[in-house]
Write a protein that holds these residues in place. Sequence first.
Motif, PDB file in Angstrom:
ATOM      1  N   PRO A  70     -29.930 -19.468 -21.325  1.00 27.21           N
ATOM      2  CA  PRO A  70     -28.699 -18.855 -20.604  1.00 27.21           C
ATOM      3  C   PRO A  70     -28.483 -17.468 -20.619  1.00 27.21           C
ATOM      4  CG  PRO A  70     -27.809 -20.056 -22.471  1.00 27.21           C
ATOM      5  CD  PRO A  70     -29.560 -20.013 -22.484  1.00 27.21           C
ATOM      6  N   VAL A  71     -29.388 -16.749 -19.956  1.00 25.38           N
ATOM      7  CA  VAL A  71     -29.450 -15.342 -20.218  1.00 25.38           C
ATOM      8  C   VAL A  71     -29.649 -14.730 -19.073  1.00 25.38           C
ATOM      9  CG1 VAL A  71     -30.324 -13.160 -21.349  1.00 25.38           C
ATOM     10  CG2 VAL A  71     -30.032 -15.327 -22.701  1.00 25.38           C
ATOM     11  N   LEU A  72     -28.942 -13.871 -18.389  1.00 22.56           N
ATOM     12  CA  LEU A  72     -29.361 -13.004 -17.327  1.00 22.56           C
ATOM     13  C   LEU A  72     -30.044 -11.666 -17.588  1.00 22.56           C
ATOM     14  CD1 LEU A  72     -29.380 -11.837 -14.179  1.00 22.56           C
ATOM     15  CD2 LEU A  72     -27.142 -11.123 -14.776  1.00 22.56           C
ATOM     16  N   ARG A  73     -31.174 -11.425 -17.637  1.00 20.65           N
ATOM     17  CA  ARG A  73     -32.168 -10.475 -18.038  1.00 20.65           C
ATOM     18  C   ARG A  73     -32.088  -9.301 -16.937  1.00 20.65           C
ATOM     19  NH1 ARG A  73     -33.976 -11.894 -22.605  1.00 20.65           N
ATOM     20  NH2 ARG A  73     -34.765 -13.902 -23.051  1.00 20.65           N
ATOM     21  N   MET A  74     -32.216  -7.988 -17.423  1.00 22.12           N
ATOM     22  CA  MET A  74     -32.107  -7.040 -16.604  1.00 22.12           C
ATOM     23  C   MET A  74     -33.384  -5.929 -17.249  1.00 22.12           C
ATOM     24  SD  MET A  74     -28.188  -6.269 -16.294  1.00 22.12           S
ATOM     25  CE  MET A  74     -27.797  -6.757 -18.093  1.00 22.12           C
ATOM     26  N   PHE A  75     -34.165  -5.408 -16.266  1.00 17.41           N
ATOM     27  CA  PHE A  75     -35.202  -4.505 -16.656  1.00 17.41           C
ATOM     28  C   PHE A  75     -35.037  -3.301 -15.784  1.00 17.41           C
ATOM     29  CE2 PHE A  75     -36.292  -8.990 -17.223  1.00 17.41           C
ATOM     30  CZ  PHE A  75     -37.070  -9.036 -18.384  1.00 17.41           C
ATOM     31  N   ASP A  90     -37.089  -7.117  -3.599  1.00 17.81           N
ATOM     32  CA  ASP A  90     -38.261  -8.270  -3.695  1.00 17.81           C
ATOM     33  C   ASP A  90     -37.558  -9.363  -4.115  1.00 17.81           C
ATOM     34  OD1 ASP A  90     -40.107 -10.181  -3.843  1.00 17.81           O
ATOM     35  OD2 ASP A  90     -41.638  -8.958  -5.254  1.00 17.81           O
ATOM     36  N   HIS A  91     -37.169 -10.688  -3.662  1.00 12.63           N
ATOM     37  CA  HIS A  91     -36.548 -11.787  -4.230  1.00 12.63           C
ATOM     38  C   HIS A  91     -37.619 -12.938  -4.813  1.00 12.63           C
ATOM     39  CE1 HIS A  91     -32.538 -10.130  -2.939  1.00 12.63           C
ATOM     40  NE2 HIS A  91     -33.262 -10.127  -1.739  1.00 12.63           N
ATOM     41  N   THR A  92     -38.968 -12.576  -4.993  1.00 11.72           N
ATOM     42  CA  THR A  92     -40.019 -13.526  -5.395  1.00 11.72           C
ATOM     43  C   THR A  92     -39.388 -14.269  -6.521  1.00 11.72           C
ATOM     44  OG1 THR A  92     -41.518 -12.109  -4.324  1.00 11.72           O
ATOM     45  CG2 THR A  92     -42.251 -13.907  -6.130  1.00 11.72           C
ATOM     46  N   ASP A  93     -39.017 -13.425  -7.429  1.00 13.76           N
ATOM     47  CA  ASP A  93     -38.494 -14.005  -8.771  1.00 13.76           C
ATOM     48  C   ASP A  93     -37.244 -13.160  -9.291  1.00 13.76           C
ATOM     49  OD1 ASP A  93     -38.509 -15.457 -11.102  1.00 13.76           O
ATOM     50  OD2 ASP A  93     -40.348 -14.915 -12.080  1.00 13.76           O
ATOM     51  N   GLY A  94     -36.241 -13.767  -8.948  1.00  9.84           N
ATOM     52  CA  GLY A  94     -34.865 -12.861  -9.232  1.00  9.84           C
ATOM     53  C   GLY A  94     -34.782 -11.791  -8.107  1.00  9.84           C
ATOM     54  N   THR A  95     -34.220 -10.729  -8.338  1.00 10.64           N
ATOM     55  CA  THR A  95     -34.017  -9.741  -7.490  1.00 10.64           C
ATOM     56  C   THR A  95     -34.381  -8.422  -7.978  1.00 10.64           C
ATOM     57  OG1 THR A  95     -32.281 -10.785  -6.562  1.00 10.64           O
ATOM     58  CG2 THR A  95     -32.296  -8.304  -6.014  1.00 10.64           C
ATOM     59  N   LYS A  96     -35.663  -7.910  -7.242  1.00  8.02           N
ATOM     60  CA  LYS A  96     -36.247  -6.666  -7.875  1.00  8.02           C
ATOM     61  C   LYS A  96     -36.112  -5.689  -6.691  1.00  8.02           C
ATOM     62  CE  LYS A  96     -40.524  -4.617  -9.965  1.00  8.02           C
ATOM     63  NZ  LYS A  96     -41.874  -5.091 -10.361  1.00  8.02           N
ATOM     64  N   ILE A  97     -35.280  -4.439  -7.234  1.00  6.52           N
ATOM     65  CA  ILE A  97     -34.739  -3.341  -6.317  1.00  6.52           C
ATOM     66  C   ILE A  97     -35.952  -2.123  -6.329  1.00  6.52           C
ATOM     67  CG2 ILE A  97     -32.951  -1.857  -5.703  1.00  6.52           C
ATOM     68  CD1 ILE A  97     -31.215  -3.917  -7.235  1.00  6.52           C
ATOM     69  N   LEU A  98     -36.516  -1.838  -5.566  1.00  2.00           N
ATOM     70  CA  LEU A  98     -37.682  -0.944  -5.731  1.00  2.00           C
ATOM     71  C   LEU A  98     -36.962   0.537  -4.867  1.00  2.00           C
ATOM     72  CD1 LEU A  98     -40.386  -3.066  -3.733  1.00  2.00           C
ATOM     73  CD2 LEU A  98     -39.974  -2.665  -6.264  1.00  2.00           C
ATOM     74  N   GLU A 123     -37.743   4.896  -5.172  1.00  2.00           N
ATOM     75  CA  GLU A 123     -38.850   5.878  -4.996  1.00  2.00           C
ATOM     76  C   GLU A 123     -39.607   6.126  -6.534  1.00  2.00           C
ATOM     77  OE1 GLU A 123     -36.614   8.989  -3.543  1.00  2.00           O
ATOM     78  OE2 GLU A 123     -36.928   8.586  -1.318  1.00  2.00           O
ATOM     79  N   ASN A 124     -41.047   6.562  -6.190  1.00  2.00           N
ATOM     80  CA  ASN A 124     -41.877   7.156  -7.311  1.00  2.00           C
ATOM     81  C   ASN A 124     -42.371   5.657  -8.344  1.00  2.00           C
ATOM     82  OD1 ASN A 124     -43.615   8.736  -8.453  1.00  2.00           O
ATOM     83  ND2 ASN A 124     -41.896   9.740  -9.961  1.00  2.00           N
ATOM     84  N   ASP A 125     -42.236   4.512  -7.756  1.00  3.32           N
ATOM     85  CA  ASP A 125     -42.543   3.530  -8.803  1.00  3.32           C
ATOM     86  C   ASP A 125     -41.342   3.291  -9.822  1.00  3.32           C
ATOM     87  OD1 ASP A 125     -45.076   2.777  -7.970  1.00  3.32           O
ATOM     88  OD2 ASP A 125     -45.859   4.516  -9.192  1.00  3.32           O
ATOM     89  N   ASN A 126     -40.214   3.695  -9.491  1.00  7.33           N
ATOM     90  CA  ASN A 126     -39.137   3.253 -10.076  1.00  7.33           C
ATOM     91  C   ASN A 126     -38.479   2.056  -9.628  1.00  7.33           C
ATOM     92  OD1 ASN A 126     -37.432   6.418 -11.047  1.00  7.33           O
ATOM     93  ND2 ASN A 126     -39.525   5.938 -11.043  1.00  7.33           N
ATOM     94  N   TRP A 127     -38.046   1.197 -10.650  1.00  5.50           N
ATOM     95  CA  TRP A 127     -37.389  -0.167  -9.964  1.00  5.50           C
ATOM     96  C   TRP A 127     -36.489  -0.681 -10.978  1.00  5.50           C
ATOM     97  CZ3 TRP A 127     -38.428  -4.057 -13.802  1.00  5.50           C
ATOM     98  CH2 TRP A 127     -39.641  -3.709 -14.457  1.00  5.50           C
ATOM     99  N   ALA A 128     -35.680  -1.635 -10.530  1.00  4.88           N
ATOM    100  CA  ALA A 128     -34.619  -2.294 -11.380  1.00  4.88           C
ATOM    101  C   ALA A 128     -34.668  -3.690 -10.803  1.00  4.88           C
ATOM    102  CB  ALA A 128     -33.198  -1.849 -11.091  1.00  4.88           C
ATOM    103  N   LEU A 129     -34.619  -4.568 -11.915  1.00  7.45           N
ATOM    104  CA  LEU A 129     -34.953  -6.234 -11.815  1.00  7.45           C
ATOM    105  C   LEU A 129     -33.716  -6.916 -12.466  1.00  7.45           C
ATOM    106  CD1 LEU A 129     -36.498  -8.454 -11.120  1.00  7.45           C
ATOM    107  CD2 LEU A 129     -38.002  -8.380 -13.596  1.00  7.45           C
ATOM    108  N   LEU A 130     -33.232  -7.714 -11.772  1.00 12.28           N
ATOM    109  CA  LEU A 130     -32.142  -8.919 -12.335  1.00 12.28           C
ATOM    110  C   LEU A 130     -32.888 -10.247 -12.150  1.00 12.28           C
ATOM    111  CD1 LEU A 130     -28.923  -7.726 -10.446  1.00 12.28           C
ATOM    112  CD2 LEU A 130     -29.459  -7.730 -12.989  1.00 12.28           C
ATOM    113  N   ARG A 131     -32.803 -10.863 -13.318  1.00 11.70           N
ATOM    114  CA  ARG A 131     -33.617 -12.042 -13.199  1.00 11.70           C
ATOM    115  C   ARG A 131     -32.890 -13.014 -14.417  1.00 11.70           C
ATOM    116  NH1 ARG A 131     -37.313 -14.851 -16.231  1.00 11.70           N
ATOM    117  NH2 ARG A 131     -38.650 -16.518 -14.945  1.00 11.70           N
ATOM    118  N   PHE A 132     -32.407 -14.267 -13.816  1.00 10.48           N
ATOM    119  CA  PHE A 132     -31.973 -15.205 -14.646  1.00 10.48           C
ATOM    120  C   PHE A 132     -33.181 -15.983 -15.333  1.00 10.48           C
ATOM    121  CE2 PHE A 132     -28.537 -15.010 -11.926  1.00 10.48           C
ATOM    122  CZ  PHE A 132     -27.352 -14.871 -12.903  1.00 10.48           C
ATOM    123  N   SER A 133     -33.069 -16.078 -16.610  1.00 11.33           N
ATOM    124  CA  SER A 133     -34.062 -16.754 -17.631  1.00 11.33           C
ATOM    125  C   SER A 133     -34.208 -18.272 -17.170  1.00 11.33           C
ATOM    126  CB  SER A 133     -33.899 -16.496 -19.030  1.00 11.33           C
ATOM    127  OG  SER A 133     -34.763 -17.365 -19.936  1.00 11.33           O
TER     128      SER A 133
END
Length: 730
Positions: A703-708, A679-687, A689-699
């Motif tokens: 000047p920070v790249l946030r990772m969740f 999903d590229h709606t706001d940053g890049t969210k990688i979906l 299985e089982n509701d696990n995910w990883a997100l890259l998003r520039f604040s």
Amino acid sequence: MHKPTPHAAPTGSAAAVVLAAGADAESRALLTSTLGDATVVQLALANVRAVLPADRIVVVVAEGDTEIRALLGDDLTYVEQDAPLGTGHALTCARNAIPADTSALLVAYADTPLLRPESLRGLLNRHDLLGADLALLTAVVEQPLPYGRVARDEAGHITAIIERSDLTDATGDAHEINVGAYAAAPATILAEVDALAGAGEHRLTVAVRRLIGDGAKVVTYKIVDTDEVQGINSRDELDTAADIVLRRLFMPRKNTDTHIVFGTGGWRAVIGEGYTLGNVRKLCQAIANEATRKGIDHLGVVIGGDRRFLSRESAEAAAEVFAGNNIPVTLLPDDVPTPLVTFAAPYLGAAYGIIITSSHNPPEWNGMKVFRADGSLPLDDETDRFQDEANELRAADVITLDLALARRTGVVVDRTLTEPYVDAIEKIIDVDAVRGSGLRVVVDPMYGTSQLTLGTILTDMRVRAEFIHASHNPLFGGVAPAPDLERLSALIQMIRNGDGRYDLGMATDGDSDRIGIVDETGEYISTNDLLLLLYWYLHEVRGEKGGVVRNIATTHLLDRLAAHFGEESAECKVGFKHVTAGMEKIGAVLGGESSGGLTIRGWILGKDGIFACALVAEMLARTGKRISELREMIYEITGRLYTAEAGVPATPDMRIAVPRRLAATPLTHVGPYPVVGVDHTDGTKILLENDNWALLRFSGTEPVLRMFVEADTPEKATELMDWLKGFVTA
């Protein structure tokens, strides 16, 4: 031998000639090629425009050229070069268009769009201050470039410019180059060009070399950012320049240009640089203009400020601007929480609510949040209008009325709205249920603005509350006032040392719109978990049916809980204005974000840490359970997911490389885990299985790249985070 002309104090002013005729059709095509969000020639002229007014700029174009004129606009002076004889000839074509009072002529090339305005200004300044016949723009570089090299004697005086084709082993080590921008008295440079033209030589660089050889006083302004040197003479060089433009776009700045820029939570800038009283006044003038155009100016505005440096002075300056525009002002006293202003706008029926704050930013920052009549944050198109108009205004365009006069005449009315705000909260919160609970809490306002309002509510609920960090300290103890695990160590330690004396720790950020919670054992409770608890409580105990809205970086366990209830869940972009818009769309009972902001249906259309603290107290009182017990009970319904968050400085190179890598890399797996969607709606969210995910998003605010990440186990969360870090630093 050339005799340097004596220089008195300049009686005229500077002007510029920009050479944009090009040697052939290919070079002219490069000038009109796209570079960033403009063209090469537009960027080059934008730099000159930043130094000189349009009526002092002459542009030399090819005979019959209309494309460059159309790109640059009709406020500049244009002359045509009838034949591409050379750059010296192009300069002579501009002779009669140069303003007669010109004391210093800046000569620049349209194919050097990366020169900073500061470099051009520095060049003119050194020409003037040092009484030079000629000033050169130079740079020290390591890589070979197609520019003439500057030779100096032992005293540092320029003795020659050696063309690259003439370099020998003896001169090949020279690294100072002639960039190709000059400042000189018009008569001086034109006389040399004319003398050479008689011999059939039409290159400007030869005229410059001749001035040096004749003993003219030549000085330099050195560029230290060698990216400025990049010219555009080929498609490859255009690609290189495009990367430089991107890096500059993402370069951390301190707003020294004083431009007003709205982020996801209002306008914020460093005090004394981007944040000035002058900018406050211009932004308020733009908002006043918008209110007048919309015909809502008679509704007035409500203005408050938090505890930061200049907040009170800024609130009063804002009041003077609105008063000067015949817009009634309700001016709130010192130490106003942001949620109170969010509440006050609809409570008073005001056109706008304005709070001077930069929320949880470090102490050296301040800013402004603007709320619409319903208490919601304006969407991007509206804040874009505010900032664009404000940045166009001059100080003389701002209309003000002296505050003392405005108060005497009733245009500005001082009013305290703490009581109505507290009363409104207590109509929603079950105060009676809390009164009999005997709750004991520690509250950390983080030197912010919640002490009075939250203290009043807790007192009314008969909660035994102890406050720490409650004094007025605009330095916030030397840290950013954000209620996260790292900054709540004192609150955590106090509860752990209390030997079971406390049921709960509460914290709010600097402007009181975010919440932090510590349970009875001294464990920090993430906002992800708090949102789960509150959604369950609202739905199951208070009986308030409806869905939930979360932003893209917030736990998917909320979706599981909504599905368990048979309710809808929705995801939105980062920014609380998107949360409240999503709540309205699906009729959600709760909306929140992992960074600490939340609100519920029926309360204000903005996040409120004070209200959230009161709601948590009610939840504990009515359920009779501790936070730790409630959390384990909810996990029985939703299962457990583990989150992790990290941030790395977003260097300009990273801003370019990461999106390119994401576009070029097929995201089929994150480590060994298969990807089920991106999903590229706001940053890049990688979906996964089982509701696990990883997100890259520039604040959007720093000047920070946030990772969740969110995963089934702590080990997997660590594994996903390590993969993200490796991806962005590869």
